[in-house]
Design an enzyme around this catalytic site. Structure first.
Site, PDB file in Angstrom:
ATOM      1  N   SER A 191       0.825  -1.210   0.000  1.00 16.47           N
ATOM      2  CA  SER A 191       0.000   0.000   0.000  1.00 16.47           C
ATOM      3  C   SER A 191       0.857   1.257   0.000  1.00 16.47           C
ATOM      4  CB  SER A 191      -0.932   0.012   1.208  1.00 16.47           C
ATOM      5  OG  SER A 191      -0.213   0.216   2.409  1.00 16.47           O
ATOM      6  N   ALA A 224      -1.353   1.053  10.678  1.00 17.35           N
ATOM      7  CA  ALA A 224      -0.720  -0.270  10.721  1.00 17.35           C
ATOM      8  C   ALA A 224      -0.909  -1.037   9.393  1.00 17.35           C
ATOM      9  CB  ALA A 224      -1.303  -1.080  11.871  1.00 17.35           C
ATOM     10  N   PRO A 225       0.156  -1.741   8.980  1.00 18.90           N
ATOM     11  CA  PRO A 225       1.483  -1.895   9.601  1.00 18.90           C
ATOM     12  C   PRO A 225       2.477  -0.783   9.257  1.00 18.90           C
ATOM     13  CG  PRO A 225       1.370  -3.263   7.653  1.00 18.90           C
ATOM     14  CD  PRO A 225      -0.001  -2.632   7.794  1.00 18.90           C
ATOM     15  N   GLY A 226       2.055   0.200   8.433  1.00 15.61           N
ATOM     16  CA  GLY A 226       2.927   1.350   8.216  1.00 15.61           C
ATOM     17  C   GLY A 226       3.307   1.639   6.785  1.00 15.61           C
ATOM     18  N   GLY A 227       2.527   1.154   5.812  1.00 15.56           N
ATOM     19  CA  GLY A 227       2.858   1.406   4.411  1.00 15.56           C
ATOM     20  C   GLY A 227       2.913   2.884   4.063  1.00 15.56           C
ATOM     21  N   ASP A 243      -3.372   3.779  15.194  1.00 11.15           N
ATOM     22  CA  ASP A 243      -3.964   2.486  14.842  1.00 11.15           C
ATOM     23  C   ASP A 243      -3.852   1.556  16.037  1.00 11.15           C
ATOM     24  OD1 ASP A 243      -4.599  -0.118  13.597  1.00 11.15           O
ATOM     25  OD2 ASP A 243      -4.355   0.970  11.719  1.00 11.15           O
ATOM     26  N   ASP A 263      -8.435   5.263  18.180  1.00 14.19           N
ATOM     27  CA  ASP A 263      -9.363   5.259  17.053  1.00 14.19           C
ATOM     28  C   ASP A 263      -9.060   6.458  16.160  1.00 14.19           C
ATOM     29  OD1 ASP A 263     -11.484   5.383  15.284  1.00 14.19           O
ATOM     30  OD2 ASP A 263     -13.029   5.044  16.792  1.00 14.19           O
ATOM     31  N   ASP A 279      -5.826   5.776   5.031  1.00 14.77           N
ATOM     32  CA  ASP A 279      -6.233   4.680   4.151  1.00 14.77           C
ATOM     33  C   ASP A 279      -7.109   3.694   4.933  1.00 14.77           C
ATOM     34  OD1 ASP A 279      -6.344   3.282   1.747  1.00 14.77           O
ATOM     35  OD2 ASP A 279      -4.581   2.064   2.200  1.00 14.77           O
ATOM     36  N   LYS A 308     -13.075   4.026  -0.074  1.00 15.64           N
ATOM     37  CA  LYS A 308     -13.368   2.677  -0.548  1.00 15.64           C
ATOM     38  C   LYS A 308     -14.754   2.677  -1.182  1.00 15.64           C
ATOM     39  CE  LYS A 308      -9.567   1.762   1.663  1.00 15.64           C
ATOM     40  NZ  LYS A 308      -8.286   1.517   1.003  1.00 15.64           N
TER      41      LYS A 308
END
Length: 360
Positions: A191, A224-227, A243, A263, A279, A308
């Protein structure tokens, strides 16, 4: 006989998004009162053809709806109707059409639809490149100074091609309209390329030093995970990663990331930040609600976030979200530049960029 007037508007898109691009340009053309209609939008073909009424040139709608104002289009061309070719001579009909049209160009691009069937034509296109270039030079269709115009040969089959043209400032400068980026080996997820492509798309390269520089403060909501955090860190920024999930250890070791298990929809920054990126997988309008709050309170200067999309009526959902965002900001007296694109590295989503006006 092929019409010698470029009366078509040829647009590339991701395969499977032809109905969405069709809905978008049909609505936008109606707003401009441009007479014409979509004549080809085959499912999973990777392109849409719009044809003007009464065989008039398609230059008007091409100028009236610039590529960067469209969401689902990757490339925008003024084009002639598709040309049928003989497998014995694929070059002469192309040269003849260009000569009769009176147009000339500075360069030639051979392209195919971004599909498996389209890619199989790339070898044929490559084999015709030099012979066609030589023939066009002899006929005056290819010259050094031609206003930056580019000739696009969009190969539909071994015996069919659509000839289009593009103009500086209103086209993608990437073959097929696709910006291909290399995935960094140490990035936590693929991502990461979404945010990198978004920067290339929405932030002019000459502005990177002033708008994407070391020492800036940013937040990554749903990190998370940090893209996406990876891209911010690589630019030298300090990042609040929001996250409940775990972050990649390599990112945490940089000392540039503060991970807060909270949150992303309710977290508030301790001070104004330069960038908000997000994202999060959630309903598009819920993301809009959150971004509006950030912009109204001026908690960030610029934002990049993904929406989305549902499988059906994607254009309608994008239009609904963007209209709500624009109306809300205007009602609050906030001026901002808003842009939205379906990027190459996006899937069932679009990427939105907002920059508050008057910011450095």
């Amino acid at each position: 006989m092929v019409n010698r007037v470029p009366n078509e508007w040829l647009l590339y898109c991701r395969a499977g998004f032809e109905p969405d691009l069709t809905a978008e340009i049909t609505a936008r053309a109606h707003e401009l009162d441009e007479p014409g209609q979509v004549v080809a939008a085959e499912s999973n073909s990777g392109f849409v053809r719009w044809q003007s009424r009464d065989s008039r040139p398609a230059n008007g709608i091409h100028r009236g709806l610039p590529l960067m104002s469209l969401v689902f289009a990757r490339q925008s061309l003024v084009a002639f109707e598709p040309l049928s070719l003989s497998r014995d001579d694929r070059i002469s009909p192309v040269v003849e059409l260009i000569k009769e049209s009176g147009w000339n160009f500075e360069s030639i691009w051979h392209e195919t639809p971004d599909t498996n069937e389209g890619k199989s034509l790339s070898r044929l296109a490559k084999s015709l490149s030099r012979p066609l270039e030589s023939a066009l030079k002899r006929g005056g269709g290819l010259r050094r100074k031609a206003g930056g115009r580019r000739l696009h040969l969009f190969w539909l089959a071994g015996d069919a091609v659509q000839i289009g043209m593009s103009f500086p400032g209103n086209r993608s400068e990437h073959p097929g309209g696709v910006l291909r980026l290399r995935h960094p080996a140490d990035a936590p997820s693929r991502s990461t390329l979404k945010l990198e492509e978004a920067w290339h798309t929405f932030v002019p390269k000459e502005a990177w030093e002033s708008r994407l520089h070391e020492g800036m403060q940013a937040v990554d909501l749903g990190a998370a995970p940090g893209g996406w955090t990876y891209q911010l860190v690589r630019r030298g920024m300090f990042v609040y990663a929001i996250d409940n999930g775990p972050m990649a250890p390599g990112l945490m070791a940089t000392g540039q990331v503060e991970h807060l298990r909270e949150d992303g929809f309710v977290w508030e920054p301790p001070y104004r930040l330069d960038w908000l990126v997000c994202d999060i997988v959630d309903k598009p309008m819920r993301v809009i609600d959150m971004v509006e709050r950030w912009l109204i309170k001026r908690w960030c200067r610029e934002a990049i976030f993904n929406l989305k999309l549902p499988m059906k009526k994607r254009w309608e959902e994008v239009q609904r979200c963007l209209t709500r965002l624009e109306v809300t900001l205007k009602a609050e007296g906030i001026e901002a530049d808003i842009a939205c694109r379906h990027l190459y590295h996006d899937r069932e989503e679009v990427t939105v960029h907002v920059r508050l006006k008057g910011e450095r």
